[in-house]
Design a protein around this motif. Structure first.
Motif, mmCIF file in Angstrom:
data_model
loop_
_atom_site.group_PDB
_atom_site.id
_atom_site.type_symbol
_atom_site.label_atom_id
_atom_site.label_comp_id
_atom_site.label_asym_id
_atom_site.label_seq_id
_atom_site.Cartn_x
_atom_site.Cartn_y
_atom_site.Cartn_z
ATOM 1 N N THR A 1 13.637 -0.020 -4.089
ATOM 2 C CA THR A 1 12.298 0.025 -3.517
ATOM 3 C C THR A 1 11.969 1.456 -3.139
ATOM 4 N N ASP A 2 10.910 1.968 -3.712
ATOM 5 C CA ASP A 2 10.445 3.326 -3.422
ATOM 6 C C ASP A 2 9.439 3.245 -2.285
ATOM 7 N N THR A 3 9.591 4.105 -1.287
ATOM 8 C CA THR A 3 8.768 4.016 -0.082
ATOM 9 C C THR A 3 8.004 5.318 0.167
ATOM 10 N N GLY A 4 7.113 5.274 1.151
ATOM 11 C CA GLY A 4 6.368 6.458 1.553
ATOM 12 C C GLY A 4 5.328 6.909 0.549
ATOM 13 N N LEU A 5 4.763 5.974 -0.197
ATOM 14 C CA LEU A 5 3.814 6.303 -1.261
ATOM 15 C C LEU A 5 2.379 6.293 -0.747
ATOM 16 N N SER A 6 1.472 6.842 -1.554
ATOM 17 C CA SER A 6 0.055 6.882 -1.192
ATOM 18 C C SER A 6 -0.642 5.594 -1.592
ATOM 19 N N THR A 7 -1.628 5.217 -0.814
ATOM 20 C CA THR A 7 -2.379 3.992 -1.075
ATOM 21 C C THR A 7 -3.212 4.117 -2.349
ATOM 22 N N GLY A 8 -3.254 3.017 -3.123
ATOM 23 C CA GLY A 8 -4.101 2.965 -4.303
ATOM 24 C C GLY A 8 -3.807 4.032 -5.330
ATOM 25 N N VAL B 1 7.733 2.399 -16.777
ATOM 26 C CA VAL B 1 6.771 1.421 -16.282
ATOM 27 C C VAL B 1 5.856 2.125 -15.291
ATOM 28 N N THR B 2 4.662 1.593 -15.109
ATOM 29 C CA THR B 2 3.701 2.153 -14.165
ATOM 30 C C THR B 2 3.366 1.112 -13.100
ATOM 31 N N ALA B 3 3.381 1.541 -11.860
ATOM 32 C CA ALA B 3 3.031 0.664 -10.746
ATOM 33 C C ALA B 3 1.941 1.325 -9.914
ATOM 34 N N THR B 4 0.985 0.528 -9.435
ATOM 35 C CA THR B 4 -0.101 1.046 -8.603
ATOM 36 C C THR B 4 -0.040 0.386 -7.238
ATOM 37 N N THR B 5 0.069 1.213 -6.210
ATOM 38 C CA THR B 5 0.088 0.669 -4.854
ATOM 39 C C THR B 5 -1.271 0.049 -4.523
ATOM 40 N N THR B 6 -1.271 -0.865 -3.576
ATOM 41 C CA THR B 6 -2.490 -1.588 -3.228
ATOM 42 C C THR B 6 -3.385 -0.735 -2.343
ATOM 43 N N GLY B 7 -4.618 -1.235 -2.159
ATOM 44 C CA GLY B 7 -5.541 -0.591 -1.228
ATOM 45 C C GLY B 7 -6.518 0.367 -1.857
ATOM 46 N N PHE B 8 -6.537 0.461 -3.175
ATOM 47 C CA PHE B 8 -7.469 1.398 -3.802
ATOM 48 C C PHE B 8 -8.896 0.852 -3.770
ATOM 49 N N THR B 9 -9.848 1.702 -3.428
ATOM 50 C CA THR B 9 -11.258 1.320 -3.385
ATOM 51 C C THR B 9 -11.975 1.914 -4.595
ATOM 52 N N PRO B 10 -12.504 1.070 -5.481
ATOM 53 C CA PRO B 10 -13.204 1.589 -6.666
ATOM 54 C C PRO B 10 -14.425 2.425 -6.268
ATOM 55 N N ASP C 1 0.813 -1.212 0.000
ATOM 56 C CA ASP C 1 0.000 0.000 0.000
ATOM 57 C C ASP C 1 0.851 1.269 0.000
ATOM 58 N N THR C 2 2.157 1.160 0.357
ATOM 59 C CA THR C 2 3.015 2.365 0.405
ATOM 60 C C THR C 2 4.359 2.197 -0.281
ATOM 61 N N THR C 3 4.618 1.046 -0.944
ATOM 62 C CA THR C 3 5.923 0.826 -1.572
ATOM 63 C C THR C 3 5.778 0.239 -2.968
ATOM 64 N N VAL C 4 6.813 0.474 -3.794
ATOM 65 C CA VAL C 4 6.932 -0.141 -5.116
ATOM 66 C C VAL C 4 8.361 -0.657 -5.255
ATOM 67 N N ALA C 5 8.511 -1.929 -5.612
ATOM 68 C CA ALA C 5 9.825 -2.537 -5.822
ATOM 69 C C ALA C 5 10.085 -2.688 -7.319
ATOM 70 N N LEU C 6 11.302 -2.327 -7.754
ATOM 71 C CA LEU C 6 11.680 -2.353 -9.162
ATOM 72 C C LEU C 6 12.970 -3.147 -9.355
ATOM 73 N N SER C 7 13.137 -3.668 -10.568
ATOM 74 C CA SER C 7 14.417 -4.268 -10.956
ATOM 75 C C SER C 7 14.632 -4.043 -12.446
ATOM 76 N N TRP C 8 15.890 -4.157 -12.871
ATOM 77 C CA TRP C 8 16.234 -3.940 -14.278
ATOM 78 C C TRP C 8 17.532 -4.660 -14.600
ATOM 79 N N ASP C 9 17.870 -4.721 -15.889
ATOM 80 C CA ASP C 9 19.091 -5.389 -16.331
ATOM 81 C C ASP C 9 20.291 -4.465 -16.162
ATOM 82 N N ALA C 10 21.440 -5.046 -15.845
ATOM 83 C CA ALA C 10 22.653 -4.267 -15.650
ATOM 84 C C ALA C 10 23.125 -3.655 -16.966
ATOM 85 N N VAL C 11 23.731 -2.463 -16.881
ATOM 86 C CA VAL C 11 24.322 -1.786 -18.034
ATOM 87 C C VAL C 11 25.839 -1.804 -17.866
#
Length: 517
Positions: A411-418, A441-450, A377-387
């Motif tokens: 890992t990006d932290t302190g993000l808003s939910t959903g 790339v786009t990532a969506t944190t969890t916890g969003f209420t439609p 709900d507040t973090t996104v983890a990323l990975s990529w290929d080495a250059v």
């Protein structure tokens, strides 16, 4: 530079010439007088002769060739191209759009771009419109059906890019677009509609993206552009781009201080628009004086690289800045709307990094394989290929650097939910120079209420849940068609993610509607 006067068509319901009343003749005289005033304002130094705009002889365009069969061509354009001898695969590509009453060969001969294509090694594409599209051969920058993503002239130009990439092996990360006057207005729209195609652009004596969507609004933009806030201008770009876009083109703005056809205020609105899109504010990072009475004002991104540049040419009227001569910083030839001041093509090429030293050319290639490996709900983890050769990596969220790491994960932290966030990564070499950015790339944190919203298409649009084009409404995010843009057509929209709506007339899983109008 402006749009063509709407054609006057005779239908079966009109009176024949022999039965015209005095009122009809008076109306015709007023219409003709208005047309003459419009031609004078738009054509400037061009002469009105026998009802036609008279142009001087065009310069030779040796080396420019027409390319046919480049796609479905819904915008009814012609494609012309130039490639230097021995052009290597993986070279950049520049698309150059002429102004009203001009042609591809005219722009090729006067603008100076072929000189730098030869010097720096890149291909040129010069789209051409005609009087069949517009009475003054202007690109229809003010028509949504010609300037929106996937439609009309804009799609034809996109198809030309695809053909050139296939033909020359162009680097898809280094495709740029520039244009004069109406071509400048179309350039701004293309940068907004296709930020995933164009790495940079240059708007020469042009208009902010989507300043107008009718002929009458086009005149307002040219002579007295709306004084919108930077956020309002930026929203026009964001709404035209694909949902989730986080990587934006670098934009140069060229404007003469004595331009009475496209007023200098347009340059200010363009600056506000693109600095807002980049999220960098309107305070200059630095300024410098160039030759020809030109002031260059630079707005850097969060990493210190120029994202937006404004070139103000003192005393220059409406046209493209050229500087005839054989010097390394000179280019072009003078002519109607090609004005002897400074070589705009040289400075634009340097801004884009086509000379090998600019902001868009790093020593290291863009990282590949950027992937979202996890979310909370507040973090996104990323990975990529080495250059190879990279000593670290810079991670950007929405164009702003948020972290540096020596590994290929972050890992990006302190993000808003959903909430949806966009990311890119760039490799950094031993000298501290950042290379090209990765694909986003786009990532969506969890916890969003439609949520669900029932309203008219008009109210959905004004509330920011939908957008309109050509009189029809489309759901934001999904682009689902909703029918006519009015207060009588009602739909239920479900927000399934931040800023992403789908039509849910048959039942909304989120529960009862929050809005009923």
């Amino acid at each position: 530079m402006g749009p063509s006067h709407p054609p006057i068509r005779r239908t079966k319901g009109h009176r024949s010439k022999g039965h015209r009343t005095k009122g009809d003749r008076a109306k015709g005289r007023r219409r003709l007088a208005g047309l003459r005033r419009w031609v004078t304002a738009v054509a400037g130094t061009l002469a009105l002769t026998g009802g036609l705009l008279a142009l001087g002889p065009q310069a030779s365009a040796a080396g420019l060739t027409e390319v046919t069969g480049f796609g479905s061509n819904p915008g009814n354009l012609s494609m012309y191209a130039y490639a230097p001898a021995g052009l290597q695969s993986g070279a950049p590509l520049v698309v150059a759009l002429h102004g009203c009453t001009q042609s591809a060969s005219d722009y090729y001969a006067h603008s100076g771009w072929p000189k730098f294509a030869d010097r720096y090694g890149f291909a040129l594409v010069l789209p051409q419109t005609s009087s069949a599209n517009n009475a003054n051969s202007c690109f229809n920058w003010f028509e949504p059906g010609d300037s929106s993503r996937g439609r009309g002239e804009a799609l034809s130009i996109r198809q030309m890019v695809d053909r050139a990439v296939s033909q020359y092996g162009s680097d898809t990360r280094r495709i740029y677009v520039t244009g004069l006057s109406a071509g400048g207005g179309m350039t701004a729209n293309l940068l907004a509609a296709y930020p995933d195609v164009f790495a940079g652009g240059a708007v020469d004596s042009g208009l902010p993206a989507y300043c107008a969507n009718t002929v009458s609004a086009a005149y307002t933009c040219m002579y007295s552009p709306p004084d919108r806030t930077p956020a309002q201008w930026g929203d026009l770009v964001r709404s035209a781009a694909p949902a989730g876009t986080t990587s934006w083109p670098r934009v140069a703005v060229w404007q003469g201080s004595a331009d009475t056809t496209v007023r200098p205020a347009n340059a200010t609105e363009l600056r506000d628009q693109w600095t807002d899109v980049w999220g960098i504010g309107q305070t200059p990072s630095h300024t410098e004086e160039l030759g020809g009475g030109t002031t260059r004002t630079v707005y850097d991104d969060a990493s210190g690289r120029p994202a937006v540049e404004v070139y103000s040419v003192s005393g220059m009227a409406h046209g493209l800045a050229v500087d005839p001569g054989s010097g390394p910083e000179q280019c072009g030839t003078t002519g109607t709307y090609y004005l002897d001041t400074v070589c705009s093509s040289y400075h634009t090429a340097r801004f884009w990094g086509l000379d090998g030293g600019g902001p868009d050319t790093g020593a290291l290639p863009a990282p590949t394989g950027l992937t979202v490996t996890g979310t909370t709900d507040t973090t996104v983890a990323l990975s990529w290929d080495a250059v190879p050769g990279a000593v670290s990596y810079t991670v950007r969220r929405g164009g702003t650097a948020v972290g540096t790491t020596t590994s290929t994960a972050y890992t990006d932290t302190g993000l808003s939910t959903g909430t949806a966030y966009g990311y890119t990564v760039a490799a950094v070499d031993q000298a501290g120079a950042a290379g090209a950015a990765s694909a986003p790339v786009t990532a969506t944190t969890t916890g969003f209420t439609p949520t669900c919203h029932t309203a008219s298409n008009y109210d959905h649009t004004t509330a920011g849940r939908a957008h309109q084009s050509g009189g029809y409404a489309f759901a934001n995010g999904s682009d689902e068609p909703m029918g006519l843009w009015n207060t009588f057509t009602v739909h239920t929209l479900e927000q399934t993610a931040p800023g992403h709506y789908v039509v849910a007339d048959s039942g909304c899983p989120a529960g009862p509607s929050l809005t009923a109008r």
